[in-house]
Design an enzyme around this catalytic site. Structure first.
Site, PDB file in Angstrom:
ATOM      1  N   ASN A   1      44.932  40.642  47.446  1.00 42.73           N
ATOM      2  CA  ASN A   1      43.971  41.679  47.860  1.00 42.73           C
ATOM      3  C   ASN A   1      43.327  41.274  49.177  1.00 42.73           C
ATOM      4  O   ASN A   1      43.639  40.225  49.734  1.00 42.73           O
ATOM      5  CB  ASN A   1      42.931  41.911  46.759  1.00 42.73           C
ATOM      6  CG  ASN A   1      42.186  40.641  46.428  1.00 42.73           C
ATOM      7  OD1 ASN A   1      41.462  40.096  47.260  1.00 42.73           O
ATOM      8  ND2 ASN A   1      42.372  40.141  45.213  1.00 42.73           N
TER       9      ASN A   1
ATOM     10  N   ALA B   1      35.061  35.033  43.582  1.00 39.24           N
ATOM     11  CA  ALA B   1      36.473  35.344  43.859  1.00 39.24           C
ATOM     12  C   ALA B   1      36.836  36.765  43.443  1.00 39.24           C
ATOM     13  O   ALA B   1      36.306  37.293  42.464  1.00 39.24           O
ATOM     14  CB  ALA B   1      37.366  34.353  43.116  1.00 39.24           C
TER      15      ALA B   1
ATOM     16  N   ASP C   1      39.795  37.071  32.148  1.00 35.21           N
ATOM     17  CA  ASP C   1      38.588  37.212  32.961  1.00 35.21           C
ATOM     18  C   ASP C   1      37.871  35.857  32.974  1.00 35.21           C
ATOM     19  O   ASP C   1      37.315  35.426  31.953  1.00 35.21           O
ATOM     20  CB  ASP C   1      37.688  38.309  32.389  1.00 35.21           C
ATOM     21  CG  ASP C   1      36.559  38.654  33.341  1.00 35.21           C
ATOM     22  OD1 ASP C   1      35.848  37.716  33.781  1.00 35.21           O
ATOM     23  OD2 ASP C   1      36.399  39.835  33.680  1.00 35.21           O
TER      24      ASP C   1
ATOM     25  N   PHE D   1      29.884  38.788  40.812  1.00 36.90           N
ATOM     26  CA  PHE D   1      29.890  39.700  41.952  1.00 36.90           C
ATOM     27  C   PHE D   1      30.580  40.985  41.505  1.00 36.90           C
ATOM     28  O   PHE D   1      31.565  40.922  40.767  1.00 36.90           O
ATOM     29  CB  PHE D   1      30.645  39.086  43.138  1.00 36.90           C
ATOM     30  CG  PHE D   1      29.758  38.314  44.069  1.00 36.90           C
ATOM     31  CD1 PHE D   1      29.164  37.137  43.650  1.00 36.90           C
ATOM     32  CD2 PHE D   1      29.495  38.775  45.350  1.00 36.90           C
ATOM     33  CE1 PHE D   1      28.319  36.423  44.496  1.00 36.90           C
ATOM     34  CE2 PHE D   1      28.661  38.076  46.212  1.00 36.90           C
ATOM     35  CZ  PHE D   1      28.070  36.890  45.781  1.00 36.90           C
TER      36      PHE D   1
ATOM     37  N   LYS E   1      29.461  41.349  30.591  1.00 35.25           N
ATOM     38  CA  LYS E   1      29.826  39.926  30.725  1.00 35.25           C
ATOM     39  C   LYS E   1      28.653  38.993  30.400  1.00 35.25           C
ATOM     40  O   LYS E   1      28.753  37.791  30.619  1.00 35.25           O
ATOM     41  CB  LYS E   1      30.359  39.655  32.143  1.00 35.25           C
ATOM     42  CG  LYS E   1      31.603  40.491  32.489  1.00 35.25           C
ATOM     43  CD  LYS E   1      32.342  39.986  33.714  1.00 35.25           C
ATOM     44  CE  LYS E   1      33.419  40.973  34.146  1.00 35.25           C
ATOM     45  NZ  LYS E   1      34.357  40.450  35.130  1.00 35.25           N
TER      46      LYS E   1
END
Ligand code: C5P
Length: 395
Positions: free
Chosen positions: A207, A272, A303, A320, A338
């Site tokens: 990406n 990241a 994850d 993030f 999370k």
């Protein structure tokens, strides 16, 4: 650095010309820069250059009539938050080590009640000489902070240690030195960059993440006194020297590296841009082109952040969230899903690869907007916020 005062001492070495750029950069950072030059320095560069770049008078003489009470050494060093000598010649290091005071700059250094930083600059043999090394040991013992020297090509044509750090490196070192040590004694693990998921021998899925934000967060954490481990996907960036860097390629490798270092960490910051999927059966050989449709089977990646934050005794976890719409709403949902005390939301359309970003911090107390700024400034603000929340959670 607004309002901070730095006294820049320039001594006689060919690197004195680089001190002009350093004076410009420090002034740009908001420091009030007062330059004091030795007589030898004036053989390499003139006071007018520094005067023009800093907008401040330049001092060269112990008996300068411009200082009202005739006590230039007291007046100039009393007002300084730090003295930086760059370049610091071998002769000047010797003077400092001996506590001599036979010109304005050495007198100021001896009469100071602020920290002293010095950037040595000299020929390789002068640097390696036992006398210089003895002086260096003495200076370290006297709490003088030495910045560099670097290793590389020298004005005399030789290659080796003794080269002054570049002005940008000195600017960064000075800025770092002035940061409050909010994370002193804490271990911080940071992920950064993209991941790369192999398709075949030469291709993969990745990406647009440049890694700049994660590297800036690592630098800010180092500056705040933390012991930093940076787990980085493929980038072209130079990690902070003081951080331990573990380079990885794929998401699975990133997870493995994080798991191996996070156990004793106090804080985990996942910056990241981890690939959500990996290719199930990557080909060892380059896939040949033919006229048929090529189907890649993708399976979800673990994850990393959720994996760490769901542990029984997790470190303080920061995520993030790069979003392209409903930024805050989606980021808050992610934070809750999370189980994160803090998430950093940004607009992916504005952020990826850019140097300036706006960030929104979402935590239990609500939202905190970090107005658009360069990534290092944002990283420093983020680290200040993280330190505050961490100290509240673990008083
Ligand atoms: O769910 P999403 O991928 O948008 O979450 C982003 C956050 O989760 C980032 O902090 C990112 O570093 C982290 N993440 C991770 N492992 C993944 C995916 C995302 O650590 N596989």
């Amino acid at each position: 650095m607004q309002g901070k005062r730095i006294l820049l001492g320039v001594t006689g070495g060919v690197a004195a010309y680089k001190a002009a750029e350093l004076a410009r950069l420090l002034t740009k950072d908001g420091f009030e820069v007062r330059v004091v030059m030795t007589e030898a320095a004036r053989h390499f560069i003139g006071p007018a250059t520094f005067q023009a770049l800093t907008g401040q008078p330049v001092f060269t003489d112990l008996w300068d009539a411009r200082v009202d009470n005739g006590m230039a050494h007291i007046d100039l060093s009393r007002n300084a938050d730090a003295i930086l000598v760059a370049p610091a010649s071998a002769d000047f290091l010797a003077k400092l080590a001996q506590g001599r005071a036979d010109d304005l700059l050495s007198t100021l250094c001896l009469a100071r009640d602020c920290p002293l930083l010095a950037a040595p600059a000299m020929n390789r043999q002068m640097w390696e000489a036992p006398a210089t090394q003895r002086n260096v040991r003495q200076l370290l013992e006297d709490d003088v902070e030495l910045l560099g020297p670097d290793h590389g090509e020298q004005a005399c044509g030789e290659v080796g240690p003794g080269r002054m750090l570049e002005p940008e490196d000195l600017q960064a070192a000075v800025a770092a030195w002035f940061q409050p040590k909010r994370l002193k004694g804490l271990k911080v693990v940071i992920t950064a960059g993209p991941t790369f998921e192999t398709i075949d021998a030469v291709r993969g899925i990745t990406n647009l993440s440049s890694g700049k934000m994660g590297y800036a967060v690592a630098r800010a954490a180092v500056e705040a006194g933390a012991e930093v481990t940076l787990v980085s996907g493929p980038t072209s960036l130079t990690p902070p020297r003081e951080a331990r860097t573990i380079p990885v390629i794929s998401s699975k490798e990133m997870l493995g590296a994080v798991e191996s270092v996070v156990r004793n960490a106090h804080i985990f910051i996942a910056v990241a841009a981890v690939a959500d999927y990996y290719v199930l059966n990557p080909s060892e050989q380059k896939i040949k082109k033919d006229a048929h449709i090529l189907t890649l089977e993708l399976a979800p990646n673990p994850d990393i952040l959720a994996n760490i934050s769901s542990r029984a005794e997790p470190p303080f976890c920061v995520g993030f969230a790069a979003e392209s719409e409903n930024i805050e709403e989606y980021a808050e949902l992610k934070r809750r899903r999370k189980h994160l005390p803090l998430i950093v939301a940004n607009d992916v359309k504005q952020a990826v690869g850019r140097d300036e970003v706006q960030l929104i911090l979402l935590d239990d107390a609500g939202r905190h907007v970090l107005d658009k700024a360069d990534k290092l400034t944002q990283a420093r603000r983020l680290i200040a916020h993280v330190a505050r929340l961490y100290n509240e959670s673990y008083p």
